[in-house]
Design a protein around this motif. Sequence first.
Motif, PDB file in Angstrom:
ATOM      1  N   ALA A 274       0.813  -1.211   0.000  1.00  0.00           N
ATOM      2  CA  ALA A 274       0.000   0.000   0.000  1.00  0.00           C
ATOM      3  C   ALA A 274       0.851   1.266   0.000  1.00  0.00           C
ATOM      4  CB  ALA A 274      -0.927   0.005   1.215  1.00  0.00           C
ATOM      5  N   ARG A 275       2.068   1.187   0.495  1.00  0.00           N
ATOM      6  CA  ARG A 275       2.932   2.366   0.561  1.00  0.00           C
ATOM      7  C   ARG A 275       3.954   2.409  -0.573  1.00  0.00           C
ATOM      8  NH1 ARG A 275       2.759   1.140   6.285  1.00  0.00           N
ATOM      9  NH2 ARG A 275       4.829   0.198   6.197  1.00  0.00           N
ATOM     10  N   MET A 276       3.857   1.475  -1.510  1.00  0.00           N
ATOM     11  CA  MET A 276       4.796   1.416  -2.623  1.00  0.00           C
ATOM     12  C   MET A 276       4.169   1.994  -3.892  1.00  0.00           C
ATOM     13  SD  MET A 276       6.091  -2.526  -1.972  1.00  0.00           S
ATOM     14  CE  MET A 276       7.506  -2.464  -3.069  1.00  0.00           C
ATOM     15  N   SER A 277       4.990   2.600  -4.725  1.00  0.00           N
ATOM     16  CA  SER A 277       4.519   2.962  -6.061  1.00  0.00           C
ATOM     17  C   SER A 277       4.471   1.696  -6.913  1.00  0.00           C
ATOM     18  CB  SER A 277       5.473   3.978  -6.704  1.00  0.00           C
ATOM     19  OG  SER A 277       6.731   3.358  -6.975  1.00  0.00           O
ATOM     20  N   HIS A 278       3.760   1.763  -8.035  1.00  0.00           N
ATOM     21  CA  HIS A 278       3.676   0.565  -8.876  1.00  0.00           C
ATOM     22  C   HIS A 278       5.042   0.219  -9.474  1.00  0.00           C
ATOM     23  CE1 HIS A 278       3.869   2.214 -13.038  1.00  0.00           C
ATOM     24  NE2 HIS A 278       3.411   3.322 -12.464  1.00  0.00           N
ATOM     25  N   THR A 279       5.878   1.224  -9.682  1.00  0.00           N
ATOM     26  CA  THR A 279       7.208   0.940 -10.219  1.00  0.00           C
ATOM     27  C   THR A 279       8.107   0.301  -9.152  1.00  0.00           C
ATOM     28  OG1 THR A 279       7.797   3.241  -9.718  1.00  0.00           O
ATOM     29  CG2 THR A 279       7.112   2.748 -11.974  1.00  0.00           C
ATOM     30  N   ALA A 280       7.958   0.747  -7.906  1.00  0.00           N
ATOM     31  CA  ALA A 280       8.730   0.141  -6.824  1.00  0.00           C
ATOM     32  C   ALA A 280       8.311  -1.308  -6.623  1.00  0.00           C
ATOM     33  CB  ALA A 280       8.545   0.937  -5.538  1.00  0.00           C
ATOM     34  N   PHE A 281       7.007  -1.577  -6.734  1.00  0.00           N
ATOM     35  CA  PHE A 281       6.523  -2.948  -6.604  1.00  0.00           C
ATOM     36  C   PHE A 281       7.092  -3.823  -7.726  1.00  0.00           C
ATOM     37  CE2 PHE A 281       3.357  -6.200  -7.788  1.00  0.00           C
ATOM     38  CZ  PHE A 281       3.339  -6.949  -6.612  1.00  0.00           C
ATOM     39  N   ALA A 282       7.036  -3.326  -8.949  1.00  0.00           N
ATOM     40  CA  ALA A 282       7.552  -4.096 -10.085  1.00  0.00           C
ATOM     41  C   ALA A 282       9.038  -4.386  -9.926  1.00  0.00           C
ATOM     42  CB  ALA A 282       7.292  -3.337 -11.382  1.00  0.00           C
ATOM     43  N   GLU A 283       9.788  -3.415  -9.436  1.00  0.00           N
ATOM     44  CA  GLU A 283      11.221  -3.612  -9.224  1.00  0.00           C
ATOM     45  C   GLU A 283      11.471  -4.667  -8.154  1.00  0.00           C
ATOM     46  OE1 GLU A 283      15.213  -3.155  -9.930  1.00  0.00           O
ATOM     47  OE2 GLU A 283      13.540  -2.289 -11.071  1.00  0.00           O
ATOM     48  N   ARG A 284      10.708  -4.595  -7.052  1.00  0.00           N
ATOM     49  CA  ARG A 284      10.885  -5.570  -5.963  1.00  0.00           C
ATOM     50  C   ARG A 284      10.550  -6.981  -6.427  1.00  0.00           C
ATOM     51  NH1 ARG A 284      11.618  -9.227  -3.587  1.00  0.00           N
ATOM     52  NH2 ARG A 284      11.407  -9.722  -1.354  1.00  0.00           N
TER      53      ARG A 284
END
Length: 281
Positions: free
Chosen positions: A9-19
């Motif tokens: 919930a606290r991540m951007s969609h790009t940060a999620f994709a990177e993780r």
Amino acid sequence: MAEEEVAIARMSHTAFAERMKRPAVILIPLASQEEQGPHAPMGDFLLTERLAEMSARAGDGLCAPTLPFGHADFFRAMAGGIQLRAKTFCLVLEDILSSFLDHGHENLLIFNGHTGNAPLIDQVCRKIRRERGVLIPSLNIWQIIPDSLWTELYGEDAGLVRGHGGEPMTSVDMHLLPELVRHDRIRDPGPRGTVFGLPIKGVSGSRFEGLPVQIPLDCTEVDANGMLGGLASRAGAEKGRTISEHIVGHTARLMRHLVAFDPRHAVTPSSEATGEGENHA
């Protein structure tokens, strides 16, 4: 160095994709908004949310936002709770899981903080397995406390303290949400009445000739204060810390174990099926 974010919930969609370029189990936290006795907050999802994030961090995974409402008709008699119908809960859970599965994120672990959700979780996960071929395991976080830990914390009273409104949630509230616990309102369960002339035993209804009889009672018919079992008077923040550390540690170890497996090919049959009529002499 800042800790890596684990709450989606606290991540951007790009940060999620990177993780997600690295293997990760995603926790799916489920809970409820229901009475927990006169001393504790109704939002028991607050505990599930906190424990899920702690577990995701310890298990090098991620956690989805917590679904704060569950299937809890038993508690409908007390105002302030929010209950989902069984059909609604199943549809919502399927949509949550599908939101990850549709993007190929299949290493999911349901982190269930409300026992009433359990049979519906099983239905949804079996449906998903039939239709998508993906196995999704589930933990009931309040039922993964071993007998040895109960005995360590409560001694000979270990069998008496467990129950809705009592332990383990009161102690965990005292540890994680101390500002929300009203110590002056702690009450242990009072005398219970009868139904059909039989003693009321709790969620399960009653017993006849020592055997269970299922009767659809409301929580207020079991106990006017919603104390359906257990002894909140034996709770303590240090016990809550120990219980929380166990839940987080156990979940984290399971996450690290599951991440090595493909949820589509996780079953190893015990033996090959044999054809009818084969000669094994």
